[in-house]
Motif scaffolding. Structure first.
Motif, PDB file in Angstrom:
ATOM      1  N   SER A  55       0.846  -1.200   0.000  1.00  0.00           N
ATOM      2  CA  SER A  55       0.000   0.000   0.000  1.00  0.00           C
ATOM      3  C   SER A  55       0.881   1.251   0.000  1.00  0.00           C
ATOM      4  N   GLY A  56       0.263   2.378  -0.296  1.00  0.00           N
ATOM      5  CA  GLY A  56       0.970   3.650  -0.221  1.00  0.00           C
ATOM      6  C   GLY A  56       1.336   3.974   1.226  1.00  0.00           C
ATOM      7  N   THR A  57       0.470   3.601   2.138  1.00  0.00           N
ATOM      8  CA  THR A  57       0.740   3.828   3.559  1.00  0.00           C
ATOM      9  C   THR A  57       1.982   3.063   3.999  1.00  0.00           C
ATOM     10  N   SER A  81      -4.798  16.633   3.713  1.00  0.00           N
ATOM     11  CA  SER A  81      -4.306  15.458   2.988  1.00  0.00           C
ATOM     12  C   SER A  81      -5.098  14.245   3.435  1.00  0.00           C
ATOM     13  N   VAL A 127       3.076  16.811   0.463  1.00  0.00           N
ATOM     14  CA  VAL A 127       2.090  16.042  -0.306  1.00  0.00           C
ATOM     15  C   VAL A 127       1.696  16.836  -1.540  1.00  0.00           C
ATOM     16  N   ASP A 153       5.351  12.662  -0.508  1.00  0.00           N
ATOM     17  CA  ASP A 153       4.143  11.844  -0.629  1.00  0.00           C
ATOM     18  C   ASP A 153       3.482  12.240  -1.943  1.00  0.00           C
ATOM     19  N   CYS A 155       1.570  10.208  -3.633  1.00  0.00           N
ATOM     20  CA  CYS A 155       0.557   9.156  -3.833  1.00  0.00           C
ATOM     21  C   CYS A 155      -0.600   9.608  -4.712  1.00  0.00           C
ATOM     22  N   GLU A 156      -0.785  10.928  -4.841  1.00  0.00           N
ATOM     23  CA  GLU A 156      -1.886  11.418  -5.677  1.00  0.00           C
ATOM     24  C   GLU A 156      -1.372  12.004  -6.980  1.00  0.00           C
ATOM     25  N   ALA A 177       0.994   5.432  -4.722  1.00  0.00           N
ATOM     26  CA  ALA A 177      -0.005   4.461  -4.258  1.00  0.00           C
ATOM     27  C   ALA A 177      -0.874   3.993  -5.416  1.00  0.00           C
ATOM     28  N   LYS A 182      -6.707   5.628  -7.794  1.00  0.00           N
ATOM     29  CA  LYS A 182      -5.532   6.432  -8.185  1.00  0.00           C
ATOM     30  C   LYS A 182      -5.343   6.417  -9.713  1.00  0.00           C
TER      31      LYS A 182
HETATM   32  C1  LIG Z   1      -3.775   7.308  -1.424  1.00  0.00           C
HETATM   33  C2  LIG Z   1      -2.858   8.061  -0.559  1.00  0.00           C
HETATM   34  C3  LIG Z   1      -1.913   7.407   0.249  1.00  0.00           C
HETATM   35  C4  LIG Z   1      -1.761   5.908   0.346  1.00  0.00           C
HETATM   36  O1  LIG Z   1      -2.942   5.246   0.443  1.00  0.00           O
HETATM   37  P1  LIG Z   1      -3.067   3.639   0.524  1.00  0.00           P
HETATM   38  O2  LIG Z   1      -4.549   3.473   0.624  1.00  0.00           O
HETATM   39  O3  LIG Z   1      -2.359   3.201   1.739  1.00  0.00           O
HETATM   40  O4  LIG Z   1      -2.485   3.050  -0.702  1.00  0.00           O
HETATM   41  C5  LIG Z   1      -1.029   8.195   0.959  1.00  0.00           C
HETATM   42  N1  LIG Z   1      -1.078   9.533   0.921  1.00  0.00           N
HETATM   43  C6  LIG Z   1      -1.982  10.195   0.165  1.00  0.00           C
HETATM   44  C7  LIG Z   1      -1.949  11.682   0.136  1.00  0.00           C
HETATM   45  C8  LIG Z   1      -2.918   9.481  -0.584  1.00  0.00           C
HETATM   46  O5  LIG Z   1      -3.832  10.134  -1.321  1.00  0.00           O
END
Ligand SMILES: *Cc1c(COP(=O)(O)O)cnc(C)c1O
Length: 375
Positions: A55-57, A81, A127, A153, A155-156, A177, A182
């Motif tokens: 996961s991104g987390t 965020s 972010v 970060d 992820c977006e 992520a 996404k």
């Molecule tokens: C989607 C996202 C993540 C990671 O999300 P996961 O559901 O864990 O994959 C992290 N940071 C931001 C800003 C996101 O939008």
């Protein structure tokens, strides 16, 4: 009755075929598709190393661990965020120190970072909110001057560029992520990208129970996790990555269709754009004009949903999430720009195969609902 979801993945026969091919092999995890996915992602971003995780987390958590950010350390970040960008510090008992956002880009206000730096500050985690790049050059300067680590970060923001450079290439390491909403998906998944070999090595080990380079399956060199991503997910990611330019272009097109219909509407602001950066479209979020209240916005969301239109209030400020209030004593008014914006945002349906007719319906409904508010 219309049924237009908020988001939807773009899956073709290519993805289905790549996934089923993996299922015909015995290599469902730590196999060749993991290696291939990482190599292709590193190439796409333009970095030396990529470490794929579940996961991104998880990606953000491993970056925090690899940088040895720990109990009592402070990390500067944004309260506007998705919650993971601050939670990843809490996992290590480090403290998120929030800096309010800039009202146009909705990203952390870089001019207000330095006043928050203390002797405990170890890093800045920025972010790229909704796919719009932060001012990475300025952040790099601040990080360098104050000897802080810089974490992305993104992820977006897969595919976005800042001053002609792809996001994911700034700072010590970046996270992307792959949840189904996404820009591209692996079902569940995330990835760490970095030019730092040591960080890559640590993340690779920690995602796999702290195993080292040796072939000893039951030898653990450090504290690790099971953050592995399966080869099934990686095959899906490879197919999406082969189509990435198409995926990003379709999103751009949908965004422009919304922009055209909403740019002259005075009741809400469309997403900010500037010729200096290349946004990668994650979601399409409009912000109601200042004269509207949070209650007005919530009524709009409710009425959109009643008409079968998926929508959301991206984001509730992180500092006002119940457990942050409890842990840190944050209160309303602490980050006024973030709060003002988050009371007025409306994320509209946004995905690659959204048709022009559906967009017309969404826009017509939105305008009608908002004009009814004024009566
Ligand atoms: C989607 C996202 C993540 C990671 O999300 P996961 O559901 O864990 O994959 C992290 N940071 C931001 C800003 C996101 O939008």
């Amino acid at each position: 009755m219309m049924n237009i979801p908020l988001s939807s993945p773009d899956i073709t026969e290519l993805e289905i075929s790549y996934v089923t091919q993996v299922l015909r092999t015995p290599n469902l995890s730590l196999g060749p598709k993991l290696v291939e996915f990482e190599a292709r992602m590193a190439q796409f971003i333009g970095v030396k190393h990529a470490v794929a995780v579940n996961s991104g987390t998880s990606a953000l958590h491993l970056i925090i661990r690899a940088l040895e950010i720990k109990d009592g350390d402070e990390v500067i970040t944004t309260p506007f965020s998705f919650i993971s960008s601050a939670n990843c510090m809490l996992f290590e008992r480090a403290k998120p120190v929030f800096v309010d956002i800039e009202p146009l880009t909705l990203n952390i206000d870089v001019t207000r970072i330095e006043e928050k730096i203390t002797g405990k500050t170890r890093a800045i985690l920025a972010v790229d909110v909704f796919g719009y790049p932060v001012e990475w050059n300025r952040l790099e300067q601040i990080a360098k001057e104050h000897h802080l680590k810089l974490i992305e970060d993104s992820c977006e923001a897969l595919g976005a560029e800042y001053q002609g450079k792809k996001l994911g290439t700034f700072g010590e390491a970046a996270a992307f992520a792959f949840y189904p909403n996404k820009q591209m998906t692996t079902g569940e998944g995330g990835i760490i990208v970095t030019n730092n070999e040591e960080i890559a090595k640590l993340c690779r080990s920690m995602r796999n129970q702290g195993r080292g380079d040796s072939d000893e399956w039951l030898e653990h060199q450090r504290l690790g996790y099971n953050y592995r991503i399966s080869d099934i997910n990686c095959a899906l990611g490879i197919a999406q990555l082969e189509r990435i330019e198409e995926l990003l272009a379709k999103r751009e097109q949908v965004a422009q269709m919304y922009n055209m219909r909403l740019k002259d509407w005075t009741e809400a602001r469309i997403p900010f754009s500037s010729p200096e950066v290349k946004r990668s479209w994650f979601v399409y979020v409009v912000t109601l004009a200042d004269r509207y209240s949070q209650e007005n916005r919530d009524n709009v969301l409710q009425e959109l949903r009643r008409r079968g239109i998926g929508c959301s209030n991206y984001f509730t400020p992180i500092h006002l999430q119940p457990f942050y209030v409890e842990m840190f004593g944050f209160k309303k008014g602490d980050f006024p720009v973030t709060e003002h914006v988050s009371e007025r945002t409306i994320a509209l349906p946004f995905y690659n195969n959204l048709s022009e007719d559906e967009i017309d319906f969404v826009v017509r409904s939105l305008k009608e609902i908002v004009s009814n508010l004024r009566r």
